[in-house]
Design an enzyme around this catalytic site. Structure first.
Site, short mmCIF file in Angstrom:
data_model
loop_
_atom_site.label_atom_id
_atom_site.label_comp_id
_atom_site.label_asym_id
_atom_site.label_seq_id
_atom_site.Cartn_x
_atom_site.Cartn_y
_atom_site.Cartn_z
N LYS A 205 0.84 -1.20 0.00
CA LYS A 205 0.00 0.00 0.00
C LYS A 205 0.88 1.25 0.00
CE LYS A 205 -3.36 2.53 2.70
NZ LYS A 205 -4.26 2.61 3.83
N GLU A 211 10.44 -4.73 4.58
CA GLU A 211 10.50 -6.13 4.17
C GLU A 211 10.21 -6.28 2.67
OE1 GLU A 211 8.90 -4.87 6.73
OE2 GLU A 211 8.83 -6.22 8.45
N GLY A 262 -4.81 -1.49 4.96
CA GLY A 262 -4.01 -2.62 4.47
C GLY A 262 -4.69 -3.96 4.71
N ARG A 263 -5.22 -4.15 5.91
CA ARG A 263 -5.83 -5.46 6.23
C ARG A 263 -7.23 -5.60 5.65
NH1 ARG A 263 -4.71 -2.22 10.37
NH2 ARG A 263 -6.35 -1.42 11.71
N GLU A 348 -4.85 -6.42 14.82
CA GLU A 348 -4.31 -5.11 14.40
C GLU A 348 -5.44 -4.07 14.43
OE1 GLU A 348 -2.60 -4.00 10.32
OE2 GLU A 348 -0.77 -4.43 11.41
N HIS A 379 -5.27 -32.90 17.57
CA HIS A 379 -4.16 -33.76 18.03
C HIS A 379 -3.02 -32.93 18.59
CE1 HIS A 379 -6.11 -37.34 16.41
NE2 HIS A 379 -6.56 -36.50 15.50
N LYS A 511 9.34 -0.48 14.18
CA LYS A 511 9.94 -0.15 12.87
C LYS A 511 11.02 0.90 13.06
CE LYS A 511 5.78 -0.78 10.02
NZ LYS A 511 4.78 -0.09 9.20
#
Ligand code: F6P
Length: 543
Positions: A205, A211, A262-263, A348, A379, A511
């Site tokens: 965005k 990253e 963003g999400r 978030e 399990h 950050k």
């Protein structure tokens, strides 16, 4: 639009009294025994998603009080403000219009701002889908692999959906998702790819995320070092920051807007990998499923509104019962990335400690959301869900019909999967009294231990709540509806708590500190650092 924080309502006090009088001791087994119609009474059908809410620790009076809470908080006005494009993301001064991304052009007008947004959306959507179709016509020749580089909302949504919709994917294209700033993520992926037939989507965005830019640089270097020549054809950007993408050297870009969080961006150009995977028609179905859920959310009275009711149960558990987490158990391998996707969406969005006026809230907000697909979780950690000291509400997701081709050899597996899903929610609720367990013969190895002791170990407290969501099949349309359902549920709980569900300042400090630490890895300087960070830096630094 006036929003009243949940604890400033009369309903809040009434719910507290109700919790003390009834809620605290509520027993699901007694509730089912007393009411043969409980399943129907607590069933809700929304577009594409059926919900069994009956195995939750509530009765009609709890539900009425909670629904009253939503009304008193002004939830409907807040919803309408979001849908009308008011700048409800106050701390960033932005509208929140991801719903516009899936609104058809002929939909009812929702106001000037939203209508303008819808027009802008379609001006990008059509070329985006045309591009996706072009890539698909070159599948197996010009393009064999699509690599999406992005992180957070620029990764989790498209990755989750591309995996979930495997049945609908183009058979001649492989999809890869790289997010972590870690060579162990990107290196093995690049090792499998041929630059001549790979399409790299750089999804960000902001186009400033460390990253993503670092991985995009690696991919570009790999591309040119391995005989790739045509960056313009093989790299495409998806961003609101077209200038930064151009500076990076990406000339082919699809844009979106700052009013898409963003999400919440899977429906925008960030969904390009999904659009290529399932094609223009599939993507339109995906948007249509979400839009149908939007309409359900917009028009259905609070008492029958599925996202609203799910959020109210969340508030009931988090703020009255004090449950700290919710486990999501999708009984479909295709939904294996859904818990990770929901972690960003929910935590978030609502992992906040101050309200819209900047006051610390005197109650808990986002639960921890976690999970794994069933039956794998059974399990591993289901032991704790059944017999641990914490009560963790579980959300089961069952898909009635498996993908095409899952008959014959595989038919039996699906029945077993569904039986497991039902058995788990049944076991959580029913439990098993130690007295009943005592009637069972102890395992041979334990014959030296008193029968009653073994029985205690083998007993289940039960009364552990769960919700089961049912989809008829996992298709672009139902997946769209399911994801939109979760988005609106998060909106509702955030609105009741009075927090801003659409910013994420909590990710910024780390950050900034990372940027400050990076040069110290070069120099080894530790001055001014706390002793722990200094010690670790010295230990981790390559000499
Ligand atoms: O750091 C958090 C975050 O901003 C998320 O909200 C977002 O989805 C992710 O980073 C990626 O951001 P971008 O798409 O701008 O690269």
């Amino acid at each position: 639009m006036s929003l009243v924080r949940c604890d400033n309502t009369e309903a809040w006090g009434a719910l507290q009294a109700h919790y003390e009088a009834k809620g605290r001791r509520f027993d699901l087994r007694t509730a089912f025994a007393a009411d043969a119609g409980r399943f129907d009474r607590f069933a809700l059908q929304a577009p594409g998603v059926f919900a069994d809410l009956s195995k939750n620790r509530w009765d009609a009076s709890t539900r009425a009080l909670l629904t009253g809470l939503a009304a008193e908080c002004g939830l409907e006005a807040r919803r309408d403000a979001m849908l009308a494009g008011e700048p409800i993301n106050l701390t960033e001064g932005r509208a929140v219009l991801h719903t516009a991304l899936r609104t058809p052009t002929d939909a009812k007008s929702l106001g000037v701002v939203t209508d303008a947004a819808v027009a802008e959306v379609h001006a990008v959507l059509e070329p985006l889908l045309a591009y996706a179709e072009r890539v698909r016509t070159q599948a197996g020749t010009q393009f064999t692999d699509v690599l999406n580089i992005g992180i957070g909302g620029s990764d989790l949504g498209p990755q989750m959906a591309v995996i979930a919709l495997e049945e609908f994917r183009h058979p001649k294209l492989r999809f890869h998702f790289v997010s972590n700033v870690d060579g162990h993520d990107i290196a093995p992926v690049l090792a499998r790819l041929d630059p001549k037939t790979t399409l790299v989507i750089v999804a960000s965005k902001t186009f400033t995320t460390q990253e993503t830019l670092a991985n995009a640089n690696v991919a570009r270097d790999w591309f040119t070092a391995n005989g790739g020549t045509d960056v313009a054809t093989h790299f495409v950007g998806v961003t609101t920051n077209i200038e930064a993408a151009a500076k990076f050297g990406i000339t082919s870009t699809f844009g979106f807007w700052d009013w898409v969080g963003g999400r919440y961006s899977l429906w925008s150009a960030i969904g390009l990998s999904l659009a290529i995977a399932i094609g223009a028609d599939g993507f339109r179905q995906f948007l249509a499923g979400a839009h149908a859920m939007d309409e359900h959310f917009r028009t259905t009275p609070l008492a029958h509104n599925l996202p609203v009711q799910l959020a109210l149960i969340d508030v009931w558990y988090r703020n009255f019962h004090g449950f700290t987490s919710r486990s999501v158990a999708p009984y479909h391998q295709g939904l294996r990335r859904l818990p990770a996707y929901l972690q960003q969406l929910e935590m978030e969005s609502n992992g906040k400690r101050v309200d819209l006026d900047g006051h610390a809230v005197p109650f808990a907000t986002s639960p921890v959301v976690w999970g794994e697909p069933g039956t794998n979780g059974q399990h591993a950690y289901f032991q704790m869900l059944h017999q641990g000291t914490d009560v963790v509400p579980v959300e089961f997701i069952a898909i009635k019909t498996p993908a095409a081709g899952h008959d014959g050899l595989y038919a039996d597996l699906h029945t077993k999967l569904l039986a497991n899903c039902l058995a788990q929610s049944q076991a959580l609720m029913q439990g098993k009294a130690p007295a009943e367990a005592a009637l069972e013969s102890p395992p041979t190895a334990s014959r030296t231990i008193a029968r009653e002791v073994i029985a205690e170990h083998r007993g289940f407290p039960g009364n552990r709540p769960s919700t089961t969501l049912v989809l008829d099949a996992l298709t672009p349309r139902t997946l769209g509806a399911l994801i939109a359902l979760y988005e609106h549920r998060v909106f509702c709980s955030g609105a009741l708590w009075g927090v801003n569900s659409f910013d994420q300042w909590g990710v910024e400090l780390g950050k900034a500190l990372c940027n400050a630490l990076l040069p110290r890895f070069e120099t080894g300087a530790t001055d001014g650092l706390d002793a722990s960070t200094a010690g670790l830096l010295t230990r981790l630094r390559a000499q």
